[in-house]
Design a protein around this motif. Structure first.
Motif, PDB file in Angstrom:
ATOM      1  N   PHE A   1     -24.089  24.109  13.226  1.00  0.00           N
ATOM      2  CA  PHE A   1     -23.649  25.420  13.701  1.00  0.00           C
ATOM      3  C   PHE A   1     -22.665  25.328  14.872  1.00  0.00           C
ATOM      4  O   PHE A   1     -22.244  26.348  15.395  1.00  0.00           O
ATOM      5  CB  PHE A   1     -24.857  26.255  14.119  1.00  0.00           C
ATOM      6  CG  PHE A   1     -25.649  26.793  12.963  1.00  0.00           C
ATOM      7  CD1 PHE A   1     -25.483  28.096  12.541  1.00  0.00           C
ATOM      8  CD2 PHE A   1     -26.553  25.997  12.288  1.00  0.00           C
ATOM      9  CE1 PHE A   1     -26.205  28.598  11.465  1.00  0.00           C
ATOM     10  CE2 PHE A   1     -27.280  26.481  11.214  1.00  0.00           C
ATOM     11  CZ  PHE A   1     -27.099  27.788  10.798  1.00  0.00           C
ATOM     12  N   ASP A   2     -22.306  24.113  15.272  1.00  0.00           N
ATOM     13  CA  ASP A   2     -21.367  23.935  16.385  1.00  0.00           C
ATOM     14  C   ASP A   2     -19.955  23.879  15.823  1.00  0.00           C
ATOM     15  O   ASP A   2     -19.419  22.810  15.529  1.00  0.00           O
ATOM     16  CB  ASP A   2     -21.698  22.657  17.152  1.00  0.00           C
ATOM     17  CG  ASP A   2     -20.861  22.506  18.409  1.00  0.00           C
ATOM     18  OD1 ASP A   2     -20.245  23.510  18.829  1.00  0.00           O
ATOM     19  OD2 ASP A   2     -20.812  21.393  18.963  1.00  0.00           O
ATOM     20  N   LEU A   3     -19.349  25.045  15.647  1.00  0.00           N
ATOM     21  CA  LEU A   3     -18.057  25.154  14.989  1.00  0.00           C
ATOM     22  C   LEU A   3     -16.902  24.943  15.960  1.00  0.00           C
ATOM     23  O   LEU A   3     -17.056  25.068  17.174  1.00  0.00           O
ATOM     24  CB  LEU A   3     -17.927  26.532  14.339  1.00  0.00           C
ATOM     25  CG  LEU A   3     -19.028  26.914  13.351  1.00  0.00           C
ATOM     26  CD1 LEU A   3     -18.823  28.339  12.858  1.00  0.00           C
ATOM     27  CD2 LEU A   3     -19.077  25.937  12.186  1.00  0.00           C
ATOM     28  N   LYS A   4     -15.746  24.654  15.399  1.00  0.00           N
ATOM     29  CA  LYS A   4     -14.512  24.533  16.164  1.00  0.00           C
ATOM     30  C   LYS A   4     -13.679  25.790  15.949  1.00  0.00           C
ATOM     31  O   LYS A   4     -13.662  26.366  14.860  1.00  0.00           O
ATOM     32  CB  LYS A   4     -13.717  23.299  15.733  1.00  0.00           C
ATOM     33  CG  LYS A   4     -14.503  21.984  15.825  1.00  0.00           C
ATOM     34  CD  LYS A   4     -14.939  21.684  17.244  1.00  0.00           C
ATOM     35  CE  LYS A   4     -15.675  20.352  17.318  1.00  0.00           C
ATOM     36  NZ  LYS A   4     -16.210  20.085  18.684  1.00  0.00           N
ATOM     37  N   ILE A   5     -12.948  26.184  16.974  1.00  0.00           N
ATOM     38  CA  ILE A   5     -12.165  27.405  16.875  1.00  0.00           C
ATOM     39  C   ILE A   5     -11.112  27.302  15.779  1.00  0.00           C
ATOM     40  O   ILE A   5     -10.815  28.281  15.085  1.00  0.00           O
ATOM     41  CB  ILE A   5     -11.504  27.749  18.244  1.00  0.00           C
ATOM     42  CG1 ILE A   5     -10.799  29.111  18.180  1.00  0.00           C
ATOM     43  CG2 ILE A   5     -10.553  26.650  18.669  1.00  0.00           C
ATOM     44  CD1 ILE A   5     -11.695  30.277  17.928  1.00  0.00           C
ATOM     45  N   GLU A   6     -10.568  26.098  15.551  1.00  0.00           N
ATOM     46  CA  GLU A   6      -9.551  25.925  14.524  1.00  0.00           C
ATOM     47  C   GLU A   6     -10.113  26.243  13.134  1.00  0.00           C
ATOM     48  O   GLU A   6      -9.407  26.764  12.265  1.00  0.00           O
ATOM     49  CB  GLU A   6      -8.999  24.499  14.552  1.00  0.00           C
ATOM     50  CG  GLU A   6      -8.207  24.157  15.800  1.00  0.00           C
ATOM     51  CD  GLU A   6      -9.090  23.775  16.977  1.00  0.00           C
ATOM     52  OE1 GLU A   6      -8.548  23.598  18.083  1.00  0.00           O
ATOM     53  OE2 GLU A   6     -10.335  23.661  16.799  1.00  0.00           O
ATOM     54  N   THR A   7     -11.391  25.922  12.928  1.00  0.00           N
ATOM     55  CA  THR A   7     -12.043  26.236  11.658  1.00  0.00           C
ATOM     56  C   THR A   7     -12.293  27.732  11.529  1.00  0.00           C
ATOM     57  O   THR A   7     -12.062  28.329  10.463  1.00  0.00           O
ATOM     58  CB  THR A   7     -13.379  25.481  11.541  1.00  0.00           C
ATOM     59  OG1 THR A   7     -13.142  24.083  11.633  1.00  0.00           O
ATOM     60  CG2 THR A   7     -14.084  25.799  10.244  1.00  0.00           C
ATOM     61  N   VAL A   8     -12.722  28.334  12.608  1.00  0.00           N
ATOM     62  CA  VAL A   8     -13.119  29.742  12.582  1.00  0.00           C
ATOM     63  C   VAL A   8     -11.938  30.664  12.303  1.00  0.00           C
ATOM     64  O   VAL A   8     -12.077  31.659  11.579  1.00  0.00           O
ATOM     65  CB  VAL A   8     -13.790  30.120  13.921  1.00  0.00           C
ATOM     66  CG1 VAL A   8     -14.012  31.619  14.017  1.00  0.00           C
ATOM     67  CG2 VAL A   8     -15.115  29.389  14.064  1.00  0.00           C
ATOM     68  N   ILE A   9     -10.773  30.368  12.852  1.00  0.00           N
ATOM     69  CA  ILE A   9      -9.640  31.293  12.720  1.00  0.00           C
ATOM     70  C   ILE A   9      -8.711  30.941  11.566  1.00  0.00           C
ATOM     71  O   ILE A   9      -7.603  31.482  11.477  1.00  0.00           O
ATOM     72  CB  ILE A   9      -8.828  31.394  14.030  1.00  0.00           C
ATOM     73  CG1 ILE A   9      -8.104  30.085  14.331  1.00  0.00           C
ATOM     74  CG2 ILE A   9      -9.694  31.837  15.183  1.00  0.00           C
ATOM     75  CD1 ILE A   9      -7.039  30.240  15.397  1.00  0.00           C
ATOM     76  N   GLN A  10      -9.156  30.069  10.659  1.00  0.00           N
ATOM     77  CA  GLN A  10      -8.333  29.757   9.497  1.00  0.00           C
ATOM     78  C   GLN A  10      -7.955  31.040   8.766  1.00  0.00           C
ATOM     79  O   GLN A  10      -8.800  31.879   8.472  1.00  0.00           O
ATOM     80  CB  GLN A  10      -9.078  28.823   8.547  1.00  0.00           C
ATOM     81  CG  GLN A  10      -9.099  27.385   9.013  1.00  0.00           C
ATOM     82  CD  GLN A  10      -9.803  26.471   8.036  1.00  0.00           C
ATOM     83  OE1 GLN A  10     -10.340  26.914   7.018  1.00  0.00           O
ATOM     84  NE2 GLN A  10      -9.825  25.179   8.334  1.00  0.00           N
ATOM     85  N   GLY A  11      -6.651  31.165   8.499  1.00  0.00           N
ATOM     86  CA  GLY A  11      -6.143  32.372   7.866  1.00  0.00           C
ATOM     87  C   GLY A  11      -5.662  33.413   8.852  1.00  0.00           C
ATOM     88  O   GLY A  11      -5.003  34.376   8.460  1.00  0.00           O
ATOM     89  N   TYR A  12      -6.005  33.224  10.128  1.00  0.00           N
ATOM     90  CA  TYR A  12      -5.591  34.172  11.162  1.00  0.00           C
ATOM     91  C   TYR A  12      -4.691  33.510  12.216  1.00  0.00           C
ATOM     92  O   TYR A  12      -4.416  34.103  13.258  1.00  0.00           O
ATOM     93  CB  TYR A  12      -6.819  34.762  11.864  1.00  0.00           C
ATOM     94  CG  TYR A  12      -7.580  35.769  11.039  1.00  0.00           C
ATOM     95  CD1 TYR A  12      -7.335  37.131  11.174  1.00  0.00           C
ATOM     96  CD2 TYR A  12      -8.539  35.367  10.111  1.00  0.00           C
ATOM     97  CE1 TYR A  12      -8.038  38.064  10.417  1.00  0.00           C
ATOM     98  CE2 TYR A  12      -9.240  36.284   9.349  1.00  0.00           C
ATOM     99  CZ  TYR A  12      -8.991  37.631   9.505  1.00  0.00           C
ATOM    100  OH  TYR A  12      -9.690  38.551   8.756  1.00  0.00           O
ATOM    101  N   GLU A  13      -4.218  32.295  11.920  1.00  0.00           N
ATOM    102  CA  GLU A  13      -3.426  31.565  12.927  1.00  0.00           C
ATOM    103  C   GLU A  13      -2.150  32.309  13.315  1.00  0.00           C
ATOM    104  O   GLU A  13      -1.682  32.189  14.450  1.00  0.00           O
ATOM    105  CB  GLU A  13      -3.059  30.164  12.399  1.00  0.00           C
ATOM    106  CG  GLU A  13      -4.249  29.266  12.149  1.00  0.00           C
ATOM    107  CD  GLU A  13      -4.765  29.362  10.718  1.00  0.00           C
ATOM    108  OE1 GLU A  13      -5.433  28.408  10.290  1.00  0.00           O
ATOM    109  OE2 GLU A  13      -4.478  30.377  10.033  1.00  0.00           O
ATOM    110  N   GLU A  14      -1.590  33.068  12.385  1.00  0.00           N
ATOM    111  CA  GLU A  14      -0.337  33.774  12.656  1.00  0.00           C
ATOM    112  C   GLU A  14      -0.549  35.113  13.344  1.00  0.00           C
ATOM    113  O   GLU A  14       0.415  35.722  13.808  1.00  0.00           O
ATOM    114  CB  GLU A  14       0.434  33.993  11.347  1.00  0.00           C
ATOM    115  CG  GLU A  14       0.808  32.713  10.609  1.00  0.00           C
ATOM    116  CD  GLU A  14       1.656  31.795  11.466  1.00  0.00           C
ATOM    117  OE1 GLU A  14       2.595  32.319  12.122  1.00  0.00           O
ATOM    118  OE2 GLU A  14       1.385  30.577  11.485  1.00  0.00           O
TER     119      GLU A  14
END
Length: 307
Positions: A24-37
């Motif tokens: 459950f220790d996620l990275k922000i890069e994983t969480v915002i996939q699809g929202y980077e722009e």
């Protein structure tokens, strides 16, 4: 999110707590996939009751509002049974709110159980709420449009700080979004028994998490840590509450919604057919997950439109 699906059904909160925390220790890069722009983020530390708390601030890259007066703020409170999770767990469900509403979102760490039982999580979350409200001008949002948003244990804390802020005459909370919230410690609701073995969050895990947070021999539990114990719900902010029909926590949300309505609090309640605990976090692109997230956005849009 695949690690959550694979680890969720099998982990044991007693023997495999480290494994569960790692999943459950996620990275922000994983969480915002699809929202980077469309979404930017920055990390910072904010003061907590026992020291600095790691915090991330998320904003839309393309601002929808010309002034902070029109901009809402969302305090995201992560789930994980109080014993797992990080500030990024569940953030993917709030990203549509950030982009659609132009909201500033703050998500902060809090101390975990069993090392730090309640009210450590409540105290840390209230500190994050107070910091966000106090720093509204520099964050760029209207403190009178501050929303608390949490799933599962985060829903517990969102409801708890709403009660605490009311009773302390603390930060003004405009609305509370309680996603499949954990609100009761009895483990005796109908849904807790009916859906006892439906993963990823089972009755057995819930009982262990309750013991971690509140102790095994609890007699007098504060309504701030277990909101179903509250006897006075008047004056609380409007609430959006939802859960899946196959979620052990389903009836806690339903019962709390009914209690809020009896106290004169505006409530919108949704039950998503066939959905299990954490469905939208773990399978965010499923059509019903998209429906759930869209319903929360529309409720917030309507609430903010009345301000």
């Amino acid at each position: 999110m695949q690690d959550l699906l694979s680890a969720g059904p099998g982990f044991n909160l007693v023997d495999d707590l480290d494994k569960a925390r790692a999943a459950f220790d996620l990275k922000i890069e994983t969480v915002i996939q699809g929202y980077e722009e469309t979404i930017s983020y920055e990390d910072t530390d904010i003061p907590g009751p026992t020291g600095p708390m790691k915090t991330t601030i998320l904003r839309p890259k393309h601002q929808k509002h010309t002034t902070a007066e029109d901009t809402p703020g969302i305090l995201h409170i992560h789930g994980g049974g109080h014993c797992t999770g990080s500030r990024f767990f569940g953030v993917n469900t709030v990203l549509p709110c950030i982009t659609a509403l132009g909201a500033v979102c703050v998500t902060a760490e809090y101390r975990l159980t069993p090392e730090h039982p309640q009210p450590a999580q409540l105290d840390d979350t209230y500190a994050a709420l107070a910091w966000m409200s106090d720093h509204a001008q520099e964050l760029g949002f209207n403190p009178r449009k501050l929303i608390v948003y949490g799933g599962s244990a985060g829903g517990n804390l969102a409801a708890g700080v709403s009660l605490l802020a009311r009773d302390r005459a603390g930060p003004s909370i405009f609305g509370q979004v309680l996603i499949y919230p954990w609100l009761d410690d009895s483990n005796q609701t109908f849904s807790m028994k009916q859906c006892a073995d439906i993963p990823p969050w089972t009755r057995k895990k819930n009982m262990v998490a309750c013991d971690y947070a509140l102790g095994k021999n609890r007699e007098h539990v504060s309504a701030y840590t277990v909101p179903s114990h509250a006897t006075d719900l008047e004056g609380l902010p409007p609430a959006f509450i939802d859960a899946g029909t196959a979620d052990p926590l389903r009836d806690e949300g339903v019962d709390f919604a009914a209690a809020l309505l009896r106290a004169g609090v505006s409530v919108e309640l949704h039950l998503w057919p066939g959905c299990w605990h954490g469905f939208d976090t773990m399978v965010p692109n499923a059509p019903i997950s998209r429906r759930a997230m869209a319903a929360r956005v529309e409720w917030l849009r309507d609430l903010l439109g009345r301000s």
